[in-house]
Design a protein around this motif. Structure first.
Motif, short mmCIF file in Angstrom:
data_model
loop_
_atom_site.label_atom_id
_atom_site.label_comp_id
_atom_site.label_asym_id
_atom_site.label_seq_id
_atom_site.Cartn_x
_atom_site.Cartn_y
_atom_site.Cartn_z
N ALA A 118 -61.45 -8.14 69.39
CA ALA A 118 -61.90 -9.46 69.83
C ALA A 118 -63.40 -9.64 69.57
O ALA A 118 -63.85 -10.70 69.13
N SER A 119 -64.17 -8.59 69.83
CA SER A 119 -65.62 -8.69 69.62
C SER A 119 -65.95 -8.83 68.14
O SER A 119 -66.85 -9.58 67.76
N LYS A 120 -65.22 -8.13 67.28
CA LYS A 120 -65.46 -8.24 65.85
C LYS A 120 -64.94 -9.56 65.30
O LYS A 120 -65.52 -10.13 64.37
N SER A 121 -63.86 -10.07 65.86
CA SER A 121 -63.39 -11.40 65.48
C SER A 121 -64.46 -12.44 65.80
O SER A 121 -64.67 -13.40 65.04
N ALA A 122 -65.15 -12.25 66.93
CA ALA A 122 -66.24 -13.15 67.28
C ALA A 122 -67.37 -13.06 66.26
O ALA A 122 -68.01 -14.08 65.93
N VAL A 123 -67.62 -11.87 65.72
CA VAL A 123 -68.62 -11.73 64.66
C VAL A 123 -68.19 -12.52 63.42
O VAL A 123 -69.02 -13.16 62.76
N HIS A 124 -66.88 -12.51 63.12
CA HIS A 124 -66.38 -13.29 61.99
C HIS A 124 -66.67 -14.78 62.20
O HIS A 124 -67.10 -15.48 61.29
N MET A 176 -68.09 -4.21 74.54
CA MET A 176 -67.85 -4.44 73.12
C MET A 176 -68.50 -5.73 72.65
O MET A 176 -69.08 -5.79 71.55
N PHE A 177 -68.42 -6.77 73.45
CA PHE A 177 -69.04 -8.04 73.05
C PHE A 177 -70.56 -7.91 73.03
O PHE A 177 -71.23 -8.47 72.15
N ALA A 178 -71.12 -7.14 73.97
CA ALA A 178 -72.57 -6.95 73.99
C ALA A 178 -73.03 -6.18 72.75
O ALA A 178 -74.00 -6.58 72.08
N LEU A 179 -72.34 -5.08 72.43
CA LEU A 179 -72.78 -4.23 71.33
C LEU A 179 -72.52 -4.85 69.97
O LEU A 179 -73.33 -4.69 69.04
N ASN A 180 -71.41 -5.55 69.81
CA ASN A 180 -71.02 -6.04 68.50
C ASN A 180 -71.42 -7.49 68.23
O ASN A 180 -71.85 -7.81 67.11
N LEU A 181 -71.28 -8.35 69.21
CA LEU A 181 -71.60 -9.76 69.00
C LEU A 181 -73.02 -10.11 69.41
O LEU A 181 -73.77 -10.69 68.63
N THR A 182 -73.39 -9.75 70.65
CA THR A 182 -74.70 -10.17 71.16
C THR A 182 -75.83 -9.60 70.32
O THR A 182 -76.84 -10.28 70.08
N THR A 183 -75.71 -8.36 69.86
CA THR A 183 -76.76 -7.78 69.04
C THR A 183 -76.95 -8.56 67.74
O THR A 183 -78.08 -8.85 67.33
N ALA A 184 -75.84 -8.92 67.10
CA ALA A 184 -75.92 -9.68 65.85
C ALA A 184 -76.47 -11.08 66.09
O ALA A 184 -77.26 -11.60 65.29
N LEU A 185 -76.07 -11.69 67.19
CA LEU A 185 -76.55 -13.03 67.51
C LEU A 185 -78.04 -13.03 67.78
O LEU A 185 -78.79 -13.86 67.25
N ASN A 186 -78.50 -12.09 68.61
CA ASN A 186 -79.93 -12.04 68.94
C ASN A 186 -80.78 -11.76 67.71
O ASN A 186 -81.83 -12.37 67.52
N ALA A 187 -80.35 -10.81 66.89
CA ALA A 187 -81.12 -10.48 65.69
C ALA A 187 -81.16 -11.66 64.73
O ALA A 187 -82.21 -11.96 64.13
N ALA A 192 -75.83 -2.72 63.85
CA ALA A 192 -75.73 -2.20 65.22
C ALA A 192 -74.41 -2.62 65.85
O ALA A 192 -73.96 -3.75 65.69
N GLY A 193 -73.79 -1.70 66.57
CA GLY A 193 -72.51 -2.00 67.21
C GLY A 193 -71.91 -0.77 67.84
O GLY A 193 -72.56 0.28 67.97
N GLY A 194 -70.66 -0.88 68.23
CA GLY A 194 -69.98 0.24 68.86
C GLY A 194 -68.48 0.08 68.79
O GLY A 194 -67.97 -0.98 68.40
N PHE A 195 -67.78 1.14 69.15
CA PHE A 195 -66.31 1.14 69.11
C PHE A 195 -65.75 1.85 70.33
O PHE A 195 -66.25 2.92 70.70
N VAL A 196 -64.77 1.24 70.92
CA VAL A 196 -64.00 1.87 72.00
C VAL A 196 -62.53 1.59 71.77
O VAL A 196 -62.14 0.43 71.56
N TRP A 197 -61.71 2.65 71.76
CA TRP A 197 -60.26 2.48 71.74
C TRP A 197 -59.81 2.48 73.19
O TRP A 197 -60.07 3.45 73.92
N GLN A 198 -59.16 1.39 73.60
CA GLN A 198 -58.83 1.27 75.02
C GLN A 198 -57.69 0.28 75.21
O GLN A 198 -57.73 -0.84 74.69
N THR A 199 -56.66 0.70 75.95
CA THR A 199 -55.57 -0.22 76.24
C THR A 199 -56.01 -1.22 77.30
O THR A 199 -56.95 -0.98 78.07
N THR A 200 -55.32 -2.33 77.35
CA THR A 200 -55.72 -3.44 78.22
C THR A 200 -55.68 -3.08 79.70
O THR A 200 -56.44 -3.64 80.50
N ASP A 201 -54.83 -2.13 80.07
CA ASP A 201 -54.71 -1.80 81.49
C ASP A 201 -55.66 -0.69 81.93
O ASP A 201 -55.55 -0.17 83.04
#
Length: 225
Positions: free
Chosen positions: A145-151, A98-109, A80-89
């Motif tokens: 950043a969210s996927k690095s947190a998964v790492h 991104m952190f909710a979809l990619n990190l929090t889902t993996a952590l909770n599961a 479970a996860g998601g992707f958004v291409w988005q510049t910082t501004d």
């Protein structure tokens, strides 16, 4: 020999479907958990839809349903996860999303499944990181950043569980060959991308007893890009 039970989060997505199909073909018990609901599951799979994996309580309830059906859990594949291409501004930053979809889902599961995985003689967690998180390009800050947190979650959990039967690893794919990616990159050569079915095979190996000597690994699956 007791049939192993796999839990696949994001099981209705393109990669999730490939994993579920391959796992069933290998004779495994399969439960798929997804936020989507009402979509038919393959014959033999337990489908648990409408689950908000960012909610610890909802996640634990879904895992409990799996244990009630199959009697235990041997492997958790966090897709479970998601992707958004988005510049910082960007005016509407997607970092929290991104952190909710990619990190929090993996952590909770992982937290919900851990007591059951520890009870298995060969417990496994397989996460989905990203090759693009090793060095983020333009527009990849929030996602990377969210996927690095998964790492980092993968590495930390692997260390914490070294005295148990459970191993924890992550695959780091590059571009998956999906209809959406073909649409978004019409000039690219999809033959060089990673087929979901190929990534599924790598993940199922990591979810198998044969991978018992591998833990804390971040494994690139990058095709020929």
């Amino acid at each position: 020999m007791t049939t192993r039970t796999l839990v696949v989060t994001g099981g209705h997505g393109i990669l999730g479907k490939a994993v579920v199909k391959a796992a069933l073909a290998n004779g495994l018990n399969v439960a798929l958990i997804d936020h989507a609901s009402g979509e038919a599951a393959p014959n033999g799979a337990l489908e648990i839809g409408g689950v908000d994996l960012t909610d610890p309580g909802a996640t634990e309830a879904a895992i409990t349903q799996v244990v009630e059906r199959f009697g235990g859990i041997d492997a958790l594949l966090n897709i479970a996860g998601g992707f958004v291409w988005q510049t910082t501004d960007d005016a509407r930053p997607a970092w929290d999303k991104m952190f909710a979809l990619n990190l929090t889902t993996a952590l909770n599961a992982s937290r919900a499944a851990l007591p059951h995985l520890k009870a298995s003689t060969e417990g496994r967690i397989v996460n989905v990181g990203a090759n693009g998180a090793l060095k983020a390009g333009a527009g990849m800050g929030a996602y990377g950043a969210s996927k690095s947190a998964v790492h980092r979650l993968t590495e930390a959990l692997a260390e914490e569980l070294k005295n148990t039967s459970v191993t924890v690893n992550a695959v780091l794919p590059s571009i998956l060959d999906t209809p959406q990616n073909r649409k978004d990159m019409p000039d690219a050569d999809p033959a060089k991308w990673v087929r979901p079915s190929d990534l599924a095979e790598v993940m199922l190996f990591l979810a198998s007893p044969a991978s018992r000597s591998i833990t804390g690994a971040l494994i690139p699956v990058t095709g020929k890009v």
